[in-house]
Design an enzyme around this catalytic site. Structure first.
Site, PDB file in Angstrom:
ATOM      1  CB  SER A  63       8.525  43.738  42.072  1.00 58.81           C
ATOM      2  OG  SER A  63       8.924  44.332  43.293  1.00 58.81           O
ATOM      3  CB  SER A  75       8.927  45.968  46.238  1.00 58.84           C
ATOM      4  OG  SER A  75      10.301  45.745  46.117  1.00 58.84           O
ATOM      5  CB  THR A 107      13.858  47.216  40.103  1.00 56.95           C
ATOM      6  OG1 THR A 107      14.687  46.075  39.879  1.00 56.95           O
ATOM      7  CG2 THR A 107      12.556  47.075  39.328  1.00 56.95           C
ATOM      8  CE  LYS A 129      18.317  48.224  41.279  1.00 58.84           C
ATOM      9  NZ  LYS A 129      19.066  47.280  42.118  1.00 58.84           N
ATOM     10  CG  ASN A 133      17.945  50.509  46.091  1.00 60.81           C
ATOM     11  OD1 ASN A 133      18.127  51.554  46.706  1.00 60.81           O
ATOM     12  ND2 ASN A 133      18.031  49.322  46.662  1.00 60.81           N
ATOM     13  CG  ASP A 157      20.464  46.749  46.528  1.00 65.35           C
ATOM     14  OD1 ASP A 157      19.367  46.461  47.033  1.00 65.35           O
ATOM     15  OD2 ASP A 157      20.660  46.787  45.296  1.00 65.35           O
ATOM     16  N   GLY A 172      31.326  38.463  41.780  1.00 62.15           N
ATOM     17  CA  GLY A 172      30.556  39.330  40.888  1.00 62.15           C
ATOM     18  C   GLY A 172      31.053  40.757  40.981  1.00 62.15           C
ATOM     19  N   GLY A 217      28.854  43.354  39.415  1.00 66.41           N
ATOM     20  CA  GLY A 217      27.722  44.162  38.951  1.00 66.41           C
ATOM     21  C   GLY A 217      27.195  45.047  40.069  1.00 66.41           C
ATOM     22  CE1 TYR A 221      13.619  37.301  45.189  1.00 64.74           C
ATOM     23  CE2 TYR A 221      15.576  38.506  45.858  1.00 64.74           C
ATOM     24  CZ  TYR A 221      14.405  38.433  45.133  1.00 64.74           C
ATOM     25  OH  TYR A 221      14.043  39.470  44.327  1.00 64.74           O
TER      26      TYR A 221
HETATM   27  N1  LIG Z   1      18.627  39.744  47.610  1.00 67.13           N
HETATM   28  C1  LIG Z   1      18.539  40.949  47.092  1.00 67.13           C
HETATM   29  O1  LIG Z   1      17.910  41.852  47.679  1.00 67.13           O
HETATM   30  C2  LIG Z   1      19.255  41.251  45.810  1.00 67.13           C
HETATM   31  C3  LIG Z   1      19.412  42.584  45.390  1.00 67.13           C
HETATM   32  C4  LIG Z   1      20.094  42.811  44.189  1.00 67.13           C
HETATM   33  C5  LIG Z   1      20.582  41.748  43.453  1.00 67.13           C
HETATM   34  N2  LIG Z   1      20.395  40.480  43.887  1.00 67.13           N
HETATM   35  C6  LIG Z   1      20.909  39.326  43.136  1.00 67.13           C
HETATM   36  O2  LIG Z   1      22.312  39.526  42.936  1.00 67.13           O
HETATM   37  C7  LIG Z   1      22.705  38.945  41.692  1.00 67.13           C
HETATM   38  C8  LIG Z   1      23.459  39.962  40.845  1.00 67.13           C
HETATM   39  O3  LIG Z   1      22.609  41.061  40.550  1.00 67.13           O
HETATM   40  P1  LIG Z   1      23.182  42.369  39.836  1.00 67.13           P
HETATM   41  O4  LIG Z   1      22.067  43.334  39.783  1.00 67.13           O
HETATM   42  O5  LIG Z   1      24.460  42.785  40.449  1.00 67.13           O
HETATM   43  O6  LIG Z   1      23.478  41.819  38.352  1.00 67.13           O
HETATM   44  P2  LIG Z   1      24.481  42.393  37.264  1.00 67.13           P
HETATM   45  O7  LIG Z   1      24.710  43.852  37.486  1.00 67.13           O
HETATM   46  O8  LIG Z   1      23.971  41.927  35.959  1.00 67.13           O
HETATM   47  O9  LIG Z   1      25.875  41.637  37.569  1.00 67.13           O
HETATM   48  C9  LIG Z   1      25.983  40.267  37.426  1.00 67.13           C
HETATM   49  C10 LIG Z   1      27.379  39.808  37.811  1.00 67.13           C
HETATM   50  O10 LIG Z   1      27.399  38.395  37.785  1.00 67.13           O
HETATM   51  C11 LIG Z   1      28.376  37.938  36.861  1.00 67.13           C
HETATM   52  N3  LIG Z   1      27.858  36.779  36.134  1.00 67.13           N
HETATM   53  C12 LIG Z   1      26.728  36.736  35.372  1.00 67.13           C
HETATM   54  N4  LIG Z   1      26.565  35.500  34.858  1.00 67.13           N
HETATM   55  C13 LIG Z   1      27.636  34.773  35.288  1.00 67.13           C
HETATM   56  C14 LIG Z   1      28.052  33.433  35.072  1.00 67.13           C
HETATM   57  N5  LIG Z   1      27.324  32.584  34.328  1.00 67.13           N
HETATM   58  N6  LIG Z   1      29.183  33.019  35.672  1.00 67.13           N
HETATM   59  C15 LIG Z   1      29.920  33.857  36.446  1.00 67.13           C
HETATM   60  N7  LIG Z   1      29.580  35.128  36.666  1.00 67.13           N
HETATM   61  C16 LIG Z   1      28.448  35.588  36.103  1.00 67.13           C
HETATM   62  C17 LIG Z   1      28.632  39.078  35.928  1.00 67.13           C
HETATM   63  O11 LIG Z   1      29.951  38.937  35.434  1.00 67.13           O
HETATM   64  P3  LIG Z   1      30.523  39.753  34.143  1.00 67.13           P
HETATM   65  O12 LIG Z   1      30.933  41.095  34.688  1.00 67.13           O
HETATM   66  O13 LIG Z   1      31.632  38.943  33.677  1.00 67.13           O
HETATM   67  O14 LIG Z   1      29.365  39.858  33.167  1.00 67.13           O
HETATM   68  C18 LIG Z   1      28.465  40.278  36.860  1.00 67.13           C
HETATM   69  O15 LIG Z   1      29.640  40.525  37.582  1.00 67.13           O
HETATM   70  C19 LIG Z   1      21.426  38.427  41.054  1.00 67.13           C
HETATM   71  O16 LIG Z   1      21.289  37.075  41.360  1.00 67.13           O
HETATM   72  C20 LIG Z   1      20.338  39.237  41.733  1.00 67.13           C
HETATM   73  O17 LIG Z   1      19.095  38.571  41.769  1.00 67.13           O
HETATM   74  C21 LIG Z   1      19.737  40.209  45.059  1.00 67.13           C
END
Ligand SMILES: NC(=O)c1ccc[n+]([C@@H]2O[C@H](COP(=O)([O-])OP(=O)(O)OC[C@H]3O[C@@H](n4cnc5c(N)ncnc54)[C@H](OP(=O)(O)O)[C@@H]3O)[C@@H](O)[C@H]2O)c1
Length: 302
Positions: free
Chosen positions: A45, A47, A92, A96, A117, A132, A156, A158, A249
């Site tokens: 992390s 953070s 995290t 969550k 979060n 977020d 996405g 998620g 990132y």
């Molecule tokens: N910058 C920041 O502060 C911040 C904060 C939070 C998250 N993030 C980033 O945001 C991203 C998503 O995080 P999350 O927590 O939302 O994850 P999550 O809940 O696991 O959701 C992931 C999403 O991506 C899709 N996905 C996964 N693998 C894939 C692939 N190979 N091809 C196409 N789609 C795919 C999944 O689709 P399905 O529904 O089909 O499985 C789902 O919709 C990550 O990269 C995370 O590091 C960044």
């Protein structure tokens, strides 16, 4: 800043006000307040770096650390916050969703998304927040992009995609479309946050049409993360009128960002969202204005 997380000063019951005096430069004293992130894994992390930089820059006498808490133990972690008077907690994966039932209240974002979060005190009550979406919108504003009246595509469905789409809808975006490889989840996410689902495969006409008229593309999938490469949409769909907001990132420049830059689109990586969601937490916890520059520097240091 949305009204739903107005910066009420929040302290554990019986706490002294935030102390900026009488603190030896050498470090922690008996007055120092503790904040932390819980997760598993949590060692990676950023953070602690970001928030300790914020505390140091403002002279707020707090320290921020990380606790590895195994899946299934969110309730004990929240009990520890109460017992130890921990001043603020970030949350995290995998906690969550699970922490919510152990808190006294949820802010509207956390309640809608079913994900917390950030935990902050409101008097003697522990409140779960989800910072977020607000963090993403603040990062976009900081980069000169106001989502109001914009047409947006979120990739996405998620936790990050839902938080992003909800915040963009609430920021006055004219159209927010959610595309996901699993269409059912795109529909569910869209219904939850008041957006629309974009049907079909990544190569299909629906996503192409949505992107052709979009001003903003948010990648909330992990495609492009780490060394694995990959790009979540066909590069031919990118155009100069698009601002590409990558939530990843690491790496700092993803294949999607490179492809977007090649056609003249503006891009940003996920550090802005990371910093700004921490800034929202800092404000909730301390009532002080977050020092963004040192927080950015700390976030970029990894
Ligand atoms: N910058 C920041 O502060 C911040 C904060 C939070 C998250 N993030 C980033 O945001 C991203 C998503 O995080 P999350 O927590 O939302 O994850 P999550 O809940 O696991 O959701 C992931 C999403 O991506 C899709 N996905 C996964 N693998 C894939 C692939 N190979 N091809 C196409 N789609 C795919 C999944 O689709 P399905 O529904 O089909 O499985 C789902 O919709 C990550 O990269 C995370 O590091 C960044």
């Amino acid at each position: 800043m949305s009204s739903e997380s107005a910066p009420a000063r929040s302290e554990p019951p019986g706490a002294d006000p935030v102390s900026t005096t009488d603190r030896p430069r050498s470090g922690v004293t008996g007055r120092t307040r503790v904040a932390a992130v819980i997760g598993d894994p949590v060692e990676h992390s950023r953070s602690p770096r970001i928030l300790n930089a914020a505390f140091a820059a403002t002279g707020v006498d707090w320290v921020f650390t990380a606790f590895a808490v195994a899946d299934g133990h969110a309730g004990e972690a929240v009990a520890a916050v109460r017992a130890l008077g921990i001043a603020g907690m970030s949350v995290t994966m995998p906690h969550k969703a699970a922490v919510a039932e152990h808190l006294d209240d949820l802010d509207p974002a956390a309640a809608t998304l079913g994900a917390v979060n950030c935990i902050a005190w409101d008097g003697e009550r522990l409140v779960g927040h989800n910072t977020d979406g607000e963090g993403l919108v603040a990062a976009l504003h900081a980069d000169g992009l106001d989502p109001r009246d914009r047409s947006v595509v979120v990739l996405g469905a998620g936790g990050a995609a839902r938080a992003a789409a909800r915040a963009l809808v609430r920021s006055g975006a004219a159209d927010v479309g959610i595309w996901n490889r699993t269409a059912d989840r795109a529909r569910a996410a869209a219904e939850l946050v008041g957006a629309r689902a974009i049907e079909g495969p990544a190569e299909g006409p629906e996503l192409a049409a949505a992107l052709a008229s979009a001003d903003l593309l948010v990648n909330a999938t992990p495609v492009g993360m780490g060394a694995s490469g990959g790009i979540p949409v066909p590069p031919s769909l990118l155009h100069p009128g698009l601002y590409v907001s990558e939530l990843i990132y690491s790496p700092l420049v993803t294949p999607l960002m490179s492809a977007a830059a090649e056609v003249g689109a503006r891009t940003s990586n996920g550090l802005g969202m990371l910093v700004h969601q921490a800034a929202v937490a800092f404000r909730l916890w301390t009532g002080e204005e977050p020092p963004l520059e040192p927080m950015r520097t700390a976030a970029a240091a990894g």
